[in-house]
Design a protein around this motif. Structure first.
Motif, mmCIF file in Angstrom:
data_model
loop_
_atom_site.group_PDB
_atom_site.id
_atom_site.type_symbol
_atom_site.label_atom_id
_atom_site.label_comp_id
_atom_site.label_asym_id
_atom_site.label_seq_id
_atom_site.Cartn_x
_atom_site.Cartn_y
_atom_site.Cartn_z
ATOM 1 N N HIS A 153 4.529 13.768 2.331
ATOM 2 C CA HIS A 153 4.478 12.974 1.095
ATOM 3 C C HIS A 153 5.890 12.614 0.638
ATOM 4 O O HIS A 153 6.130 11.499 0.147
ATOM 5 C CB HIS A 153 3.744 13.732 0.001
ATOM 6 C CG HIS A 153 2.291 13.976 0.323
ATOM 7 N ND1 HIS A 153 1.536 14.906 -0.338
ATOM 8 C CD2 HIS A 153 1.479 13.425 1.253
ATOM 9 C CE1 HIS A 153 0.309 14.911 0.155
ATOM 10 N NE2 HIS A 153 0.254 14.017 1.126
ATOM 11 N N CYS A 154 6.819 13.552 0.799
ATOM 12 C CA CYS A 154 8.224 13.267 0.465
ATOM 13 C C CYS A 154 8.756 12.138 1.349
ATOM 14 O O CYS A 154 9.485 11.265 0.865
ATOM 15 C CB CYS A 154 9.079 14.509 0.653
ATOM 16 S SG CYS A 154 8.749 15.822 -0.498
ATOM 17 N N ALA A 155 8.396 12.165 2.633
ATOM 18 C CA ALA A 155 8.852 11.114 3.542
ATOM 19 C C ALA A 155 8.273 9.758 3.149
ATOM 20 O O ALA A 155 8.966 8.742 3.212
ATOM 21 C CB ALA A 155 8.469 11.469 4.973
ATOM 22 N N LEU A 156 7.028 9.747 2.724
ATOM 23 C CA LEU A 156 6.431 8.476 2.296
ATOM 24 C C LEU A 156 7.085 7.964 1.014
ATOM 25 O O LEU A 156 7.294 6.757 0.854
ATOM 26 C CB LEU A 156 4.925 8.642 2.111
ATOM 27 C CG LEU A 156 4.152 8.888 3.413
ATOM 28 C CD1 LEU A 156 2.692 9.160 3.106
ATOM 29 C CD2 LEU A 156 4.319 7.722 4.357
ATOM 30 N N ALA A 157 7.417 8.875 0.113
ATOM 31 C CA ALA A 157 8.130 8.467 -1.105
ATOM 32 C C ALA A 157 9.519 7.945 -0.755
ATOM 33 O O ALA A 157 9.994 6.970 -1.350
ATOM 34 C CB ALA A 157 8.209 9.631 -2.083
ATOM 35 N N LEU A 158 10.162 8.594 0.228
ATOM 36 C CA LEU A 158 11.471 8.110 0.691
ATOM 37 C C LEU A 158 11.353 6.736 1.323
ATOM 38 O O LEU A 158 12.226 5.881 1.151
ATOM 39 C CB LEU A 158 12.077 9.116 1.673
ATOM 40 C CG LEU A 158 13.461 8.786 2.213
ATOM 41 C CD1 LEU A 158 14.471 8.754 1.082
ATOM 42 C CD2 LEU A 158 13.859 9.788 3.276
ATOM 43 N N LEU A 159 10.266 6.508 2.050
ATOM 44 C CA LEU A 159 10.016 5.191 2.635
ATOM 45 C C LEU A 159 9.908 4.127 1.537
ATOM 46 O O LEU A 159 10.519 3.054 1.639
ATOM 47 C CB LEU A 159 8.741 5.231 3.475
ATOM 48 C CG LEU A 159 8.245 3.896 4.020
ATOM 49 C CD1 LEU A 159 9.197 3.387 5.073
ATOM 50 C CD2 LEU A 159 6.845 4.041 4.570
ATOM 51 N N ALA A 160 9.157 4.433 0.491
ATOM 52 C CA ALA A 160 9.036 3.485 -0.619
ATOM 53 C C ALA A 160 10.388 3.250 -1.285
ATOM 54 O O ALA A 160 10.731 2.112 -1.634
ATOM 55 C CB ALA A 160 8.023 4.003 -1.639
ATOM 56 N N LEU A 161 11.169 4.322 -1.429
ATOM 57 C CA LEU A 161 12.502 4.183 -2.024
ATOM 58 C C LEU A 161 13.389 3.273 -1.185
ATOM 59 O O LEU A 161 14.014 2.342 -1.712
ATOM 60 C CB LEU A 161 13.147 5.565 -2.168
ATOM 61 C CG LEU A 161 14.618 5.581 -2.543
ATOM 62 C CD1 LEU A 161 14.798 5.075 -3.956
ATOM 63 C CD2 LEU A 161 15.191 6.961 -2.382
ATOM 64 N N LEU A 162 13.429 3.503 0.122
ATOM 65 C CA LEU A 162 14.307 2.713 0.979
ATOM 66 C C LEU A 162 13.877 1.250 1.031
ATOM 67 O O LEU A 162 14.721 0.344 1.041
ATOM 68 C CB LEU A 162 14.347 3.319 2.376
ATOM 69 C CG LEU A 162 14.974 4.707 2.472
ATOM 70 C CD1 LEU A 162 14.820 5.262 3.866
ATOM 71 C CD2 LEU A 162 16.432 4.668 2.065
ATOM 72 N N LEU A 163 12.584 1.010 1.052
ATOM 73 C CA LEU A 163 12.111 -0.384 1.082
ATOM 74 C C LEU A 163 12.430 -1.103 -0.226
ATOM 75 O O LEU A 163 12.797 -2.284 -0.219
ATOM 76 C CB LEU A 163 10.620 -0.416 1.371
ATOM 77 C CG LEU A 163 10.234 -0.070 2.814
ATOM 78 C CD1 LEU A 163 8.729 -0.026 2.968
ATOM 79 C CD2 LEU A 163 10.844 -1.061 3.780
ATOM 80 N N PHE A 206 11.937 -3.516 -8.667
ATOM 81 C CA PHE A 206 12.583 -2.760 -7.590
ATOM 82 C C PHE A 206 13.313 -1.540 -8.139
ATOM 83 O O PHE A 206 13.281 -0.465 -7.529
ATOM 84 C CB PHE A 206 13.550 -3.643 -6.810
ATOM 85 C CG PHE A 206 12.878 -4.635 -5.918
ATOM 86 C CD1 PHE A 206 11.870 -4.245 -5.050
ATOM 87 C CD2 PHE A 206 13.244 -5.963 -5.939
ATOM 88 C CE1 PHE A 206 11.244 -5.159 -4.227
ATOM 89 C CE2 PHE A 206 12.631 -6.882 -5.109
ATOM 90 C CZ PHE A 206 11.622 -6.478 -4.251
ATOM 91 N N ALA A 207 13.975 -1.686 -9.282
ATOM 92 C CA ALA A 207 14.729 -0.569 -9.839
ATOM 93 C C ALA A 207 13.796 0.546 -10.310
ATOM 94 O O ALA A 207 14.034 1.724 -10.008
ATOM 95 C CB ALA A 207 15.602 -1.058 -10.994
ATOM 96 N N LEU A 208 12.745 0.203 -11.041
ATOM 97 C CA LEU A 208 11.853 1.235 -11.562
ATOM 98 C C LEU A 208 11.096 1.950 -10.439
ATOM 99 O O LEU A 208 10.951 3.178 -10.469
ATOM 100 C CB LEU A 208 10.884 0.631 -12.571
ATOM 101 C CG LEU A 208 11.521 0.183 -13.882
ATOM 102 C CD1 LEU A 208 10.495 -0.501 -14.775
ATOM 103 C CD2 LEU A 208 12.168 1.352 -14.596
ATOM 104 N N VAL A 209 10.631 1.189 -9.463
ATOM 105 C CA VAL A 209 9.918 1.833 -8.346
ATOM 106 C C VAL A 209 10.892 2.675 -7.526
ATOM 107 O O VAL A 209 10.524 3.757 -7.043
ATOM 108 C CB VAL A 209 9.204 0.779 -7.483
ATOM 109 C CG1 VAL A 209 8.618 1.395 -6.228
ATOM 110 C CG2 VAL A 209 8.103 0.118 -8.288
ATOM 111 N N SER A 210 12.140 2.231 -7.390
ATOM 112 C CA SER A 210 13.133 3.029 -6.670
ATOM 113 C C SER A 210 13.395 4.344 -7.382
ATOM 114 O O SER A 210 13.470 5.403 -6.745
ATOM 115 C CB SER A 210 14.442 2.259 -6.521
ATOM 116 O OG SER A 210 14.260 1.123 -5.733
ATOM 117 N N ILE A 211 13.533 4.293 -8.689
ATOM 118 C CA ILE A 211 13.770 5.525 -9.451
ATOM 119 C C ILE A 211 12.568 6.456 -9.340
ATOM 120 O O ILE A 211 12.719 7.661 -9.086
ATOM 121 C CB ILE A 211 14.092 5.189 -10.918
ATOM 122 C CG1 ILE A 211 15.459 4.506 -11.001
ATOM 123 C CG2 ILE A 211 14.072 6.444 -11.784
ATOM 124 C CD1 ILE A 211 15.771 3.926 -12.357
#
Length: 175
Positions: A28-38, A9-14
């Protein structure tokens, strides 16, 4: 096993956070933000904070990200062939140094294993939500209000950005 999940979770969040600010296309930024928030919500699950997980998913993933995508759809964005910003390479070095420094600070932290100030009886009797509410609306009310003002400013800014300018005189536009 917890360490493996925490590392994931930490590495994927970073990585998602870096992609959120470095990708060129807003969707694409929004999708990356989605992955970060999840993945941050996954960290809340590891901390046995199910209420914060639910708030993270409902408020941030469900509401704020949808608002962000709605604003993107309202704006007339031009697509670009590049995936990253042209200045992204200038931020990679400082970002890596900052991440290493934060990791160093976390490893040296005196709060490792420290317990919060909420009494255990309040947490056990009324649950995590009650303890978070007591802390948020008593000790951290000023920070809560400041965040509310920032979110209000973000909404007003989104409305201003979404509003398309109209020419003052329609005859001037034809010339």
């Amino acid at each position: 096993m917890m360490l493996v999940f925490f590392a994931y979770f930490a590495l994927v969040s970073i990585a998602s956070g870096v992609l959120t600010v470095s990708l060129r296309h807003p969707v694409h930024c929004a999708l990356a933000l989605l992955a970060l928030l999840l993945h941050v919500s996954g960290l809340f699950i590891l901390l046995n904070a199910e209420f914060l997980w639910a708030v993270q998913v409902i408020v941030y993933v469900g509401a704020i990200l949808v608002l962000y995508l709605f604003v993107l759809m309202l704006m007339n964005l031009k697509t670009d062939e590049r995936y990253f910003h042209s200045s992204a390479l200038y931020f990679v070095g400082p970002a890596v140094l900052g991440a290493v420094y934060v990791l160093f600070l976390l490893l040296q932290s005196p709060f490792d294993g420290a317990k919060g100030t909420a009494p255990a009886s309040a947490v056990l009797q009324d649950g995590d939500t009650y303890a978070v509410g007591i802390k948020m609306f008593s000790d951290h009310i000023l920070q809560f209000e400041i965040v509310g003002i920032f979110l209000l400013g973000a909404i007003i800014g989104a409305i201003v950005l979404a509003k398309t300018p109209k020419p003052l005189d329609p005859k001037e536009e034809r010339l």
